[in-house]
Design a protein around this motif. Structure first.
Motif, PDB file in Angstrom:
ATOM      1  N   ILE A  98      81.448 156.348  73.903  1.00  0.00           N
ATOM      2  CA  ILE A  98      80.170 156.588  74.566  1.00  0.00           C
ATOM      3  C   ILE A  98      80.261 156.135  76.024  1.00  0.00           C
ATOM      4  N   GLU A 147      74.939 161.922  77.036  1.00  0.00           N
ATOM      5  CA  GLU A 147      75.252 161.130  75.855  1.00  0.00           C
ATOM      6  C   GLU A 147      74.003 160.876  75.013  1.00  0.00           C
ATOM      7  N   TYR A 218      80.616 164.483  77.429  1.00  0.00           N
ATOM      8  CA  TYR A 218      79.246 164.208  77.026  1.00  0.00           C
ATOM      9  C   TYR A 218      78.988 164.769  75.626  1.00  0.00           C
ATOM     10  N   TYR A 251      74.075 155.130  77.688  1.00  0.00           N
ATOM     11  CA  TYR A 251      74.099 156.545  77.317  1.00  0.00           C
ATOM     12  C   TYR A 251      73.863 157.429  78.544  1.00  0.00           C
TER      13      TYR A 251
END
Length: 262
Positions: A98, A147, A218, A251
């Motif tokens: 991530i 993300e 992503y 994220y």
């Protein structure tokens, strides 16, 4: 910090096909003026006063850059990108972790928050400039990747993203032209996503391209969208391209703008 309870029924949605993936190439070393002048506009458009006062440099990150499709299947051959982390992390090599780059001291953009009516944003990257066009219409093509397309996050979370425009030298409010087609709804992961079974229905699913497409790092992205504004020819306008994390610095998200589509 966001928390997610993992469900076996969701696993198949986010399988990363990294073993065969070819990702885009990203170069975050290009100065912002060169980046815009050489890669954004085409036709009779005069661009001036290019700047980026909010970006990742406070955390030692270059958060905007130039990208090329290369051997990947990315829809755009080339263009520019703005991210809420290190721009280079969006491509160059497959990364299944991530993307959580940037700290809370990397701040926000007040115009973004005002235009979208949101708060508590971090890790903003903004590029702004003036332009004059002989046309009565300005537009460019873009894709939002994030993300935040992870698990049930699109039901509850969305990073802030906008293309803001107004007549230069005025106190007019900015108008956001990064909208779901045919609506006044801003494009983000909360407004464009598939149904997430057991959590929330789909939103504008026809504009969601898919999860873990393999050509960027992503978790998901929109289809190609077009931002459009009616303008007065030969009048100077100011535009700001801006993206930021919301609620926390984790994220990351990025917007990809097709080269020479402005």
């Amino acid at each position: 910090m966001k928390r997610l309870t993992y469900f076996i029924t969701l696993i198949c949605l986010y399988t990363v096909n990294s073993t065969i993936a070819q990702v885009i190439a990203v170069d975050n070393s290009i100065p912002v003026q060169t980046l815009i002048e050489d890669n954004l506009a085409e036709g009779c458009v005069e661009i001036s006063n290019i700047s980026s006062t909010v970006n990742g440099t406070i955390n030692g990150l270059s958060s905007f850059g130039y990208f090329e499709r290369g051997a990947s299947n990315f829809p755009f051959e080339n263009g520019i990108m703005l991210s809420t982390g290190n721009a280079n992390s969006g491509g160059n090599a497959v990364n299944t972790n991530i993307l959580n780059e940037g700290e809370v001291d990397w701040g926000t953009d007040s115009d973004l928050e005002s235009a979208l009516g949101i708060s508590n944003t971090f890790n903003a990257t903004a590029i702004e400039f003036d332009f004059i066009s002989v046309s009565n219409l300005v537009q460019f093509n873009y894709i939002l990747a994030s993300e935040e397309y992870f698990g049930n996050f699109p039901c509850d979370y969305s990073d802030g993203f906008a293309f803001l425009i107004k007549q230069a030298g005025t106190n007019d409010p900015y108008i956001n032209i990064a909208l779901v087609p045919g609506t006044n709804t801003p494009v983000n992961t909360n407004t464009v996503h598939n149904e997430i079974v057991g959590f929330c229905p789909g939103e504008n699913q026809q504009y969601f391209d898919g999860y873990s497409m393999g050509d960027t790092n992503y978790n998901g992205r929109t289809t190609q969208l077009t931002a459009t504004a009616n303008i007065i020819p030969n009048i100077q306008y100011h535009i700001k391209l801006v993206i930021a994390d919301q609620n926390d610095e984790n994220y990351d998200s990025a917007v990809f703008i097709q080269g020479n589509s402005f």
